[in-house]
Design an enzyme around this catalytic site. Structure first.
Site, PDB file in Angstrom:
ATOM      1  N   CYS A 110       4.228  -0.418   0.982  1.00  0.00           N
ATOM      2  CA  CYS A 110       4.285  -1.877   1.056  1.00  0.00           C
ATOM      3  C   CYS A 110       4.832  -2.440  -0.252  1.00  0.00           C
ATOM      4  O   CYS A 110       4.192  -2.340  -1.301  1.00  0.00           O
ATOM      5  CB  CYS A 110       2.886  -2.429   1.303  1.00  0.00           C
TER       6      CYS A 110
ATOM      7  N   CYS B 297       3.011 -10.124   8.059  1.00  0.00           N
ATOM      8  CA  CYS B 297       2.731  -8.704   7.866  1.00  0.00           C
ATOM      9  C   CYS B 297       1.718  -8.255   8.913  1.00  0.00           C
ATOM     10  O   CYS B 297       0.707  -8.922   9.107  1.00  0.00           O
ATOM     11  CB  CYS B 297       2.153  -8.465   6.474  1.00  0.00           C
TER      12      CYS B 297
ATOM     13  N   ASN C 229      -8.783   0.146   4.502  1.00  0.00           N
ATOM     14  CA  ASN C 229      -7.833  -0.840   4.009  1.00  0.00           C
ATOM     15  C   ASN C 229      -6.563  -0.689   4.824  1.00  0.00           C
ATOM     16  O   ASN C 229      -5.993   0.393   4.883  1.00  0.00           O
ATOM     17  CB  ASN C 229      -7.552  -0.598   2.511  1.00  0.00           C
ATOM     18  N   GLY C 230      -6.124  -1.785   5.428  1.00  0.00           N
ATOM     19  CA  GLY C 230      -4.920  -1.736   6.247  1.00  0.00           C
ATOM     20  C   GLY C 230      -5.142  -2.485   7.533  1.00  0.00           C
ATOM     21  O   GLY C 230      -6.075  -3.288   7.641  1.00  0.00           O
TER      22      GLY C 230
ATOM     23  N   CYS D 277       8.123  -8.114   5.487  1.00  0.00           N
ATOM     24  CA  CYS D 277       7.793  -9.528   5.252  1.00  0.00           C
ATOM     25  C   CYS D 277       9.020 -10.308   4.782  1.00  0.00           C
ATOM     26  O   CYS D 277       9.031 -11.541   4.828  1.00  0.00           O
ATOM     27  CB  CYS D 277       6.626  -9.667   4.280  1.00  0.00           C
TER      28      CYS D 277
ATOM     29  N   CYS E 104       8.436  -0.498   2.836  1.00  0.00           N
ATOM     30  CA  CYS E 104       8.391  -1.452   3.938  1.00  0.00           C
ATOM     31  C   CYS E 104       8.695  -2.826   3.344  1.00  0.00           C
ATOM     32  O   CYS E 104       8.002  -3.276   2.434  1.00  0.00           O
ATOM     33  CB  CYS E 104       7.008  -1.453   4.586  1.00  0.00           C
TER      34      CYS E 104
ATOM     35  N   GLY F 153      -9.988  -8.434  -2.575  1.00  0.00           N
ATOM     36  CA  GLY F 153     -10.812  -9.034  -1.536  1.00  0.00           C
ATOM     37  C   GLY F 153     -12.066  -9.624  -2.113  1.00  0.00           C
ATOM     38  O   GLY F 153     -12.769  -8.956  -2.873  1.00  0.00           O
TER      39      GLY F 153
ATOM     40  N   TYR G   8       2.834  -8.790  -5.382  1.00  0.00           N
ATOM     41  CA  TYR G   8       1.688  -9.682  -5.533  1.00  0.00           C
ATOM     42  C   TYR G   8       0.326  -8.990  -5.608  1.00  0.00           C
ATOM     43  O   TYR G   8      -0.518  -9.346  -6.415  1.00  0.00           O
ATOM     44  CB  TYR G   8       1.666 -10.680  -4.368  1.00  0.00           C
TER      45      TYR G   8
ATOM     46  N   CYS H   1      -7.858  -5.113   1.970  1.00  0.00           N
ATOM     47  CA  CYS H   1      -9.057  -4.929   1.182  1.00  0.00           C
ATOM     48  C   CYS H   1      -8.855  -3.844   0.148  1.00  0.00           C
ATOM     49  O   CYS H   1      -7.756  -3.388  -0.078  1.00  0.00           O
ATOM     50  CB  CYS H   1     -10.185  -4.473   2.099  1.00  0.00           C
TER      51      CYS H   1
HETATM   52  P1  AMP Z   1       1.897 -20.876  -0.875  1.00  0.00           P
HETATM   53  O1  AMP Z   1       1.219 -21.938  -1.652  1.00  0.00           O
HETATM   54  O2  AMP Z   1       1.385 -20.797   0.540  1.00  0.00           O
HETATM   55  O3  AMP Z   1       3.390 -20.932  -0.918  1.00  0.00           O
HETATM   56  O4  AMP Z   1       1.463 -19.487  -1.500  1.00  0.00           O
HETATM   57  C1  AMP Z   1       2.123 -18.987  -2.618  1.00  0.00           C
HETATM   58  C2  AMP Z   1       1.136 -18.538  -3.638  1.00  0.00           C
HETATM   59  O5  AMP Z   1       0.180 -17.666  -3.042  1.00  0.00           O
HETATM   60  C3  AMP Z   1       1.817 -17.776  -4.738  1.00  0.00           C
HETATM   61  O6  AMP Z   1       1.378 -18.324  -5.957  1.00  0.00           O
HETATM   62  C4  AMP Z   1       1.368 -16.334  -4.575  1.00  0.00           C
HETATM   63  O7  AMP Z   1       1.028 -15.766  -5.826  1.00  0.00           O
HETATM   64  C5  AMP Z   1       0.155 -16.412  -3.681  1.00  0.00           C
HETATM   65  N1  AMP Z   1       0.161 -15.428  -2.593  1.00  0.00           N
HETATM   66  C6  AMP Z   1       1.194 -14.800  -2.017  1.00  0.00           C
HETATM   67  N2  AMP Z   1       0.782 -13.957  -1.043  1.00  0.00           N
HETATM   68  C7  AMP Z   1      -0.552 -14.052  -0.988  1.00  0.00           C
HETATM   69  C8  AMP Z   1      -1.565 -13.428  -0.199  1.00  0.00           C
HETATM   70  N3  AMP Z   1      -1.278 -12.528   0.736  1.00  0.00           N
HETATM   71  N4  AMP Z   1      -2.844 -13.785  -0.433  1.00  0.00           N
HETATM   72  C9  AMP Z   1      -3.139 -14.688  -1.380  1.00  0.00           C
HETATM   73  N5  AMP Z   1      -2.236 -15.309  -2.153  1.00  0.00           N
HETATM   74  C10 AMP Z   1      -0.962 -15.003  -1.970  1.00  0.00           C
END
Ligand code: AMP
Length: 451
Positions: A244, A390, A109-110, A444, A441, A35, A250, A9
């Protein structure tokens, strides 16, 4: 059940400003990307705390009238990330409680790694819980602590928890900000131009409210905010930074500076590294918006292959991760991204995304680009294969759903039907963030967990 409920968050705290709740509200807007499930603010006017929290985007939760009721010189706020399963309003934050020292509210957050153990102990001693949130543990630990002053109770409580936490506490007169010893999640301190201080998960909130960045809250540090005083710092834990790295990949907004560096510049570095270590002949570089944009710019600059906006994103759909079922996720990807046919038709396309998690997005995008007439589609990912979940606050699914944990790169390339697939390797990623390995870290990507 419990391990399903994480808190990934944004948090914000404002102290010493009569517009505290409004400034918290604007800050939450800037932090909305962290979030979208729920938002909330607690404020204090020195005599009592007021809290408003609800499911939905910040804009939907608050209006002028509601903010008027959140009076006072101090306010803390939160936006909550969506999780599969439990989305009860009880799980929105701030968490508010009355206890023997008065009233308090907490935002977090965490993700705590010993939450279940702590909770079970508290329950065995008669505590009653309303939610599945880790944060509720803290309320009980503070309420039950034998220390006399709140600050000592906070120190007592955080010494009993483990994992990732960037926390902001509000009492009737004071505000406290605390970061775990590893500094997993970001938390920065700023000074408001018209009086008072701000702490926030990301500095993009400072820019919006016109605050000046002072410094990051140190890993293991507790900051105490009191009216008309400079923040007082207590070193609760010896800092052992393990930031992280996925925040850079991302999570954080490109215009933020976290862990001492610009997110945008760091992502561009990732694209440059990618062009350097995973080159391919092509006519055009396009990003998967928005995550892939800075690294695609970096890739283009390094390789000399022109950058184009080859995919349009509909910004009103929300994130594809939000829906818990696979069917809904597929539909959301389709709704969200559409090809720019004139850019793509007849071209050899390099498409850049920040990560592949389940593989849904990449598969859909390659198909979409081929259908739009791309001659070749080369998928480039500006992070290493996501192989492990994670436990510190980023919402990744369990290992069985992580495509890279279950398939080789060749198999993934075939599965997403790309002409080639390449990821950034870990050492190139660490070069991009200009860091010694032991500052970050990377669990992942490696499965090497710190706690
Ligand atoms: P996927 O379709 O499951 O392979 O998810 C990959 C896409 O989700 C990529 O375009 C990333 O930008 C995005 N993404 C990666 N990690 C997260 C996350 N924790 N929450 C939301 N989106 C994510």
């Amino acid at each position: 059940m419990l391990e399903d409920i994480n808190e990934k968050c944004a948090v914000v705290g404002i102290h010493g400003n009569n517009e505290a709740s409004k400034l918290a509200y604007f800050s939450l807007h800037a932090l909305q990307h962290r979030g979208q499930e729920a938002a909330g603010i607690s404020s204090s006017n020195g005599k009592k705390l007021q809290t408003i929290k609800k499911r939905g985007l910040v804009m939907r939760v608050f209006d002028e009238k509601k903010l008027e009721t959140l009076r006072g010189f101090s306010a803390i706020g939160h936006t909550r990330y969506s999780t599969a399963g439990d989305d009860s309003i009880l799980d929105a934050q701030p968490v508010f409680a009355r206890y023997d020292l008065g009233e308090m509210a907490i935002v977090h957050n965490g993700n705590l790694t010993n939450a279940e153990e702590v909770r079970n102990k508290l329950i065995a001693n008669g505590a009653i819980f309303q939610t599945f949130m880790d944060t509720e543990n803290l309320i009980h630990l503070i309420a039950k602590s034998e220390q006399k002053k709140l600050v000592d109770r906070i120190i007592d409580a955080v010494q009993r928890i483990e994992g990732a936490f960037s926390l902001v506490f509000l009492s009737r007169t004071k505000m406290f900000a605390m970061r775990d010893r590893f500094g997993f999640r970001p938390l920065s301190l700023g000074k408001l131009s018209n009086g008072g201080y701000i702490v926030a998960s990301e500095t993009c909130a400072f820019d919006l409210v016109g605050a000046e960045f002072i410094r990051d809250v140190e890993p293991g540090e507790l900051l105490i905010f009191e009216k008309d005083k400079k923040p007082q710092s207590i070193k609760v834990f010896e800092p052992t930074p393990k930031h992280c790295i996925f925040e850079y990949v991302y999570f954080a907004r490109p215009d933020s500076k976290i862990f001492g560096q610009s997110v945008y510049q760091t992502r561009k570095n990732m694209g440059k590294e990618l062009a350097h270590v995973k080159p391919v002949e092509a006519d055009v570089v396009i990003p998967v918006p928005d995550g892939g944009v800075p690294s695609a710019i970096g890739y283009s600059q390094e390789s000399g292959i022109p950058y184009e906006m080859g995919i349009m994103r509909n910004h009103y759909i929300g994130r594809t991760f939000i829906e818990p079922t696979q069917e809904m996720r597929d539909l959301k990807v389709k709704m969200k991204l559409s090809p720019m046919i004139d850019i793509i038709r007849g071209k050899r396309v390099i498409v850049i995304d920040d990560s592949i998690v389940r593989g849904t997005t990449s598969k859909r995008i390659v198909k979409m680009l081929k259908e739009a007439g791309a001659k070749e589609v080369h998928m480039r990912v500006s992070s290493p294969p996501t192989t492990d979940p994670c436990y510190y606050g980023v919402d990744t699914p369990d290992k069985s759903k992580l495509i890279a944990a279950n398939m080789t790169q060749d198999a993934i390339c075939k599965y997403i039907e790309a002409d080639s697939l390449a990821y950034l390797d870990k050492s190139a990623l660490l070069r991009s963030v200009n860091s010694k390995e032991d500052n970050y870290c990377t669990a992942c990507f490696t499965g090497e967990y710190i706690v």
